[in-house]
Design a protein around this motif. Sequence first.
Motif, PDB file in Angstrom:
ATOM      1  N   GLY A 275       0.775  -1.351  -0.020  1.00 16.70           N
ATOM      2  CA  GLY A 275       0.013  -0.135  -0.116  1.00 16.70           C
ATOM      3  C   GLY A 275       0.814   1.329  -0.012  1.00 16.70           C
ATOM      4  N   LEU A 276       2.113   1.216   0.287  1.00 14.40           N
ATOM      5  CA  LEU A 276       3.144   2.191   0.422  1.00 14.40           C
ATOM      6  C   LEU A 276       3.443   2.613  -1.304  1.00 14.40           C
ATOM      7  CD1 LEU A 276       5.144   1.737   3.457  1.00 14.40           C
ATOM      8  CD2 LEU A 276       3.292   3.223   3.199  1.00 14.40           C
ATOM      9  N   ILE A 277       4.151   3.774  -1.622  1.00 14.51           N
ATOM     10  CA  ILE A 277       4.377   3.822  -2.891  1.00 14.51           C
ATOM     11  C   ILE A 277       5.897   3.847  -3.108  1.00 14.51           C
ATOM     12  CG2 ILE A 277       4.410   5.673  -4.445  1.00 14.51           C
ATOM     13  CD1 ILE A 277       2.122   6.977  -3.178  1.00 14.51           C
ATOM     14  N   TYR A 278       6.257   2.895  -4.006  1.00 11.87           N
ATOM     15  CA  TYR A 278       7.693   2.716  -4.030  1.00 11.87           C
ATOM     16  C   TYR A 278       8.501   3.758  -5.099  1.00 11.87           C
ATOM     17  CZ  TYR A 278      11.511  -0.576  -5.646  1.00 11.87           C
ATOM     18  OH  TYR A 278      12.519  -1.435  -6.092  1.00 11.87           O
ATOM     19  N   SER A 279       9.485   3.929  -4.592  1.00  8.46           N
ATOM     20  CA  SER A 279      10.554   5.033  -5.387  1.00  8.46           C
ATOM     21  C   SER A 279      11.966   4.566  -5.104  1.00  8.46           C
ATOM     22  CB  SER A 279      10.281   6.282  -4.596  1.00  8.46           C
ATOM     23  OG  SER A 279      10.611   6.533  -3.098  1.00  8.46           O
ATOM     24  N   TYR A 280      12.760   5.457  -5.976  1.00  9.05           N
ATOM     25  CA  TYR A 280      14.067   4.851  -6.003  1.00  9.05           C
ATOM     26  C   TYR A 280      15.128   5.844  -5.176  1.00  9.05           C
ATOM     27  CZ  TYR A 280      13.821   1.539  -9.970  1.00  9.05           C
ATOM     28  OH  TYR A 280      13.226   0.772 -10.841  1.00  9.05           O
ATOM     29  N   PHE A 281      14.720   7.234  -5.145  1.00 15.18           N
ATOM     30  CA  PHE A 281      15.496   8.150  -4.737  1.00 15.18           C
ATOM     31  C   PHE A 281      15.050   9.022  -3.706  1.00 15.18           C
ATOM     32  CE2 PHE A 281      17.068   7.165  -9.016  1.00 15.18           C
ATOM     33  CZ  PHE A 281      18.179   7.110  -8.889  1.00 15.18           C
ATOM     34  N   ARG A 282      15.871   9.381  -2.773  1.00  9.43           N
ATOM     35  CA  ARG A 282      15.646  10.394  -1.472  1.00  9.43           C
ATOM     36  C   ARG A 282      15.638  11.775  -2.203  1.00  9.43           C
ATOM     37  NH1 ARG A 282      20.701   7.820   1.932  1.00  9.43           N
ATOM     38  NH2 ARG A 282      19.350   5.622   2.523  1.00  9.43           N
ATOM     39  N   PRO A 283      15.207  12.456  -1.280  1.00 11.04           N
ATOM     40  CA  PRO A 283      15.150  14.070  -1.445  1.00 11.04           C
ATOM     41  C   PRO A 283      16.546  14.806  -2.148  1.00 11.04           C
ATOM     42  CG  PRO A 283      13.598  13.791   0.230  1.00 11.04           C
ATOM     43  CD  PRO A 283      14.404  12.368   0.006  1.00 11.04           C
ATOM     44  N   SER A 284      17.658  14.034  -1.442  1.00 17.60           N
ATOM     45  CA  SER A 284      18.951  14.201  -1.756  1.00 17.60           C
ATOM     46  C   SER A 284      19.248  13.838  -3.020  1.00 17.60           C
ATOM     47  CB  SER A 284      19.844  13.772  -0.691  1.00 17.60           C
ATOM     48  OG  SER A 284      19.675  12.333  -0.711  1.00 17.60           O
ATOM     49  N   ASP A 285      18.331  13.312  -3.741  1.00 21.19           N
ATOM     50  CA  ASP A 285      18.793  12.484  -5.271  1.00 21.19           C
ATOM     51  C   ASP A 285      19.760  11.498  -4.865  1.00 21.19           C
ATOM     52  OD1 ASP A 285      16.831  14.141  -6.362  1.00 21.19           O
ATOM     53  OD2 ASP A 285      18.374  15.931  -6.907  1.00 21.19           O
ATOM     54  N   ASP A 286      20.114  11.033  -3.820  1.00 26.16           N
ATOM     55  CA  ASP A 286      20.724   9.775  -3.540  1.00 26.16           C
ATOM     56  C   ASP A 286      20.022   8.423  -3.608  1.00 26.16           C
ATOM     57  OD1 ASP A 286      23.054  11.247  -2.906  1.00 26.16           O
ATOM     58  OD2 ASP A 286      22.901  11.135  -0.740  1.00 26.16           O
ATOM     59  N   ILE A 287      20.417   7.267  -3.949  1.00 20.25           N
ATOM     60  CA  ILE A 287      19.422   6.220  -4.101  1.00 20.25           C
ATOM     61  C   ILE A 287      19.206   5.805  -2.844  1.00 20.25           C
ATOM     62  CG2 ILE A 287      21.588   4.636  -4.160  1.00 20.25           C
ATOM     63  CD1 ILE A 287      19.971   3.375  -6.779  1.00 20.25           C
ATOM     64  N   GLN A 288      17.815   5.201  -2.865  1.00 18.53           N
ATOM     65  CA  GLN A 288      17.591   4.772  -1.410  1.00 18.53           C
ATOM     66  C   GLN A 288      17.933   3.390  -1.200  1.00 18.53           C
ATOM     67  OE1 GLN A 288      13.048   6.629  -2.592  1.00 18.53           O
ATOM     68  NE2 GLN A 288      13.078   4.771  -1.482  1.00 18.53           N
ATOM     69  N   GLU A 289      18.250   2.958   0.162  1.00 17.92           N
ATOM     70  CA  GLU A 289      18.407   1.612   0.278  1.00 17.92           C
ATOM     71  C   GLU A 289      17.151   0.842   0.337  1.00 17.92           C
ATOM     72  OE1 GLU A 289      20.877  -0.734   4.313  1.00 17.92           O
ATOM     73  OE2 GLU A 289      21.126   1.317   4.044  1.00 17.92           O
ATOM     74  N   TYR A 290      16.196   1.167   0.779  1.00 15.38           N
ATOM     75  CA  TYR A 290      15.038   0.381   0.806  1.00 15.38           C
ATOM     76  C   TYR A 290      13.693   1.268   0.042  1.00 15.38           C
ATOM     77  CZ  TYR A 290      17.269  -2.318   4.044  1.00 15.38           C
ATOM     78  OH  TYR A 290      18.259  -3.059   4.717  1.00 15.38           O
ATOM     79  N   PRO A 291      13.118   0.755  -0.738  1.00 18.64           N
ATOM     80  CA  PRO A 291      12.046   1.597  -1.509  1.00 18.64           C
ATOM     81  C   PRO A 291      11.011   2.203  -1.028  1.00 18.64           C
ATOM     82  CG  PRO A 291      12.531  -0.757  -2.230  1.00 18.64           C
ATOM     83  CD  PRO A 291      13.029  -0.669  -1.049  1.00 18.64           C
ATOM     84  N   TYR A 292      10.766   2.308   0.219  1.00 20.05           N
ATOM     85  CA  TYR A 292       9.596   2.667   0.959  1.00 20.05           C
ATOM     86  C   TYR A 292      10.177   4.057   1.845  1.00 20.05           C
ATOM     87  CZ  TYR A 292       6.897  -1.015  -0.663  1.00 20.05           C
ATOM     88  OH  TYR A 292       6.258  -1.943  -1.409  1.00 20.05           O
ATOM     89  N   LEU A 293      10.190   5.118   1.284  1.00 22.64           N
ATOM     90  CA  LEU A 293      11.018   6.256   1.906  1.00 22.64           C
ATOM     91  C   LEU A 293       9.703   6.821   2.989  1.00 22.64           C
ATOM     92  CD1 LEU A 293      13.473   7.865   2.102  1.00 22.64           C
ATOM     93  CD2 LEU A 293      12.326   9.480   0.606  1.00 22.64           C
ATOM     94  N   ILE A 294       9.875   6.811   4.148  1.00 22.94           N
ATOM     95  CA  ILE A 294       8.565   6.892   5.064  1.00 22.94           C
ATOM     96  C   ILE A 294       8.456   8.479   5.165  1.00 22.94           C
ATOM     97  CG2 ILE A 294       7.925   6.832   7.527  1.00 22.94           C
ATOM     98  CD1 ILE A 294       8.229   4.162   5.901  1.00 22.94           C
ATOM     99  N   PRO A 295       9.324   9.400   5.177  1.00 22.31           N
ATOM    100  CA  PRO A 295       8.851  10.677   5.321  1.00 22.31           C
ATOM    101  C   PRO A 295       7.929  11.080   4.001  1.00 22.31           C
ATOM    102  CG  PRO A 295      11.069  10.709   5.766  1.00 22.31           C
ATOM    103  CD  PRO A 295      10.738   9.353   5.488  1.00 22.31           C
TER     104      PRO A 295
END
Length: 514
Positions: A275-295
């Motif tokens: 139910g969460l939304i998958y993404s690749y990159f943080r607001p820093s434009d660094d790649i995420q370690e895990y795909p669900y960025l809680i903020p």
Amino acid sequence: MMPRCRQYVHVILFLLGVLFITTFFHLLLNPLIAPEQLTIPFNHVQNFSTHSFPRVRQTPDKRRFNSSAVEALIKEIHQNIKNPELTWLFENCFPNTLDTTVDFNPNTGADNHPDTYVITGDIDAMWLRDSSAQIHPYLPLMKYDSNLRLLIEGVILRQLICVQRDPYANAFYKDLERISEWKHVDNTEMRDGIHERKWALDSLCYVLRLMYSYWKEVNYDSTLFLKHKEEFQKTIRIILETFKVQRRYNGTGPYTFQRENAPVDPRGNTARPNGLIYSYFRPSDDIQEYPYLIPSQFFAYHTLKHLSHLIKSLNWTNEFDFDINTITNDLHKKLFNEKNLYDLDKSIMMKHSIYGLIYAYEINGLGNQHWMDDAPIPSLLSLPYLCPTEFSLNDTIYQNTRKFLLDKQNPWYFSGRVLEGIGRSHVEYGTVWPLAVIMRGLTSDDDEEIRSCLNILQRSHGETGYMHESIHVDDSTQFTRAWFAWANSLFGEFIWKVYREKPYLLNKVESKRL
């Protein structure tokens, strides 16, 4: 008769004297003008820089845009804050986006609509995130400056163009013929006019935030939305479809990305749909370690709730209501359901040995969680700022998380001889981001904490008069990005907020040149 007349004259003069003295002390003790009371009686204001500091702001003839409302606020700050270094910083930073980053055309296209292209500063491209955040602090001033309102409408309309060009891209060019340096580096579909194609959930959330905030600040005037109905509806549909696809209930979707073998699989890192939304990159434009960025999940929930209010006012519920409700209901179940407290392996939270329940920064729905915070926004620290209807400053789990983030238990919290605050892995270890220091101040109601943030920021500019991306904790002259407009705008927003709510703190911050 003459003595009696003189007696009356003395009485009248005495009363006038009392009135004058009362008015003088009232103005002395109550200098503040709330944003909704600010008056703009002039079209041009002189440069009010303090003589002991260098004039680093662009002269009026070289500025990209001049706003009478912004200049009036700068004048007011100068008149009422006793700390010359903070007023100098405010004068430089708050208008920096307008002075240096906007390309504004008030009449474009067949319908003569405004168009505003906004670069980040020293990177000549328009980020959806940055452009929204850079412009946002000016919204309350639109009511005093019709040209400023037109410029902001141009930003919103330009963002519609960008999202329609590619909802997965984070940064764009105005010129479709311009070729990005990443075109032959990144393994992804680089369309015309794209600077970088990093799928970050918050980018589209920032577009929705600017739409709603604009609508609210113009007293819910729907003229812009109805005049450009087709373009707004098309963009909202694209955003909702992107969110739906990236919940990944039916495959991974069309987006793939790889730069220098990261991520290992161009379809992204493994995660369980929940139910969460998958993404690749943080607001820093660094790649995420895990795909669900809680903020960003909280940010998506908040902006979709506001979008729901907007479309109801516009009578567009038939087109969008079902999808908005479906996405927000699923997000609510995962983000706010108390049952998650007892299933911590799949939860967005963990139980810290010192601070109790705290939010994770990233999860994958398979039991893996990442405990940190990033300096750019959205961050865990920023939740009450970005999502005030979901988070009060006193929210228990938020406060637990905050204590963890602002402690040395957080591996990305740095403290040195000059500065302290949250940094990140994007740049040199041992650097602090002013964005995080500013956000700490914006999300605090404690006088001493706010004063500490002001002191840190006042020491951080490295004699330039501006905020930067990151700064070494032991030497403020070692920084990245001399021209970073997002940090400048947010600093100005912070100073203005303190000025309205706790002005005495601004006068008590020590200036090294006093």
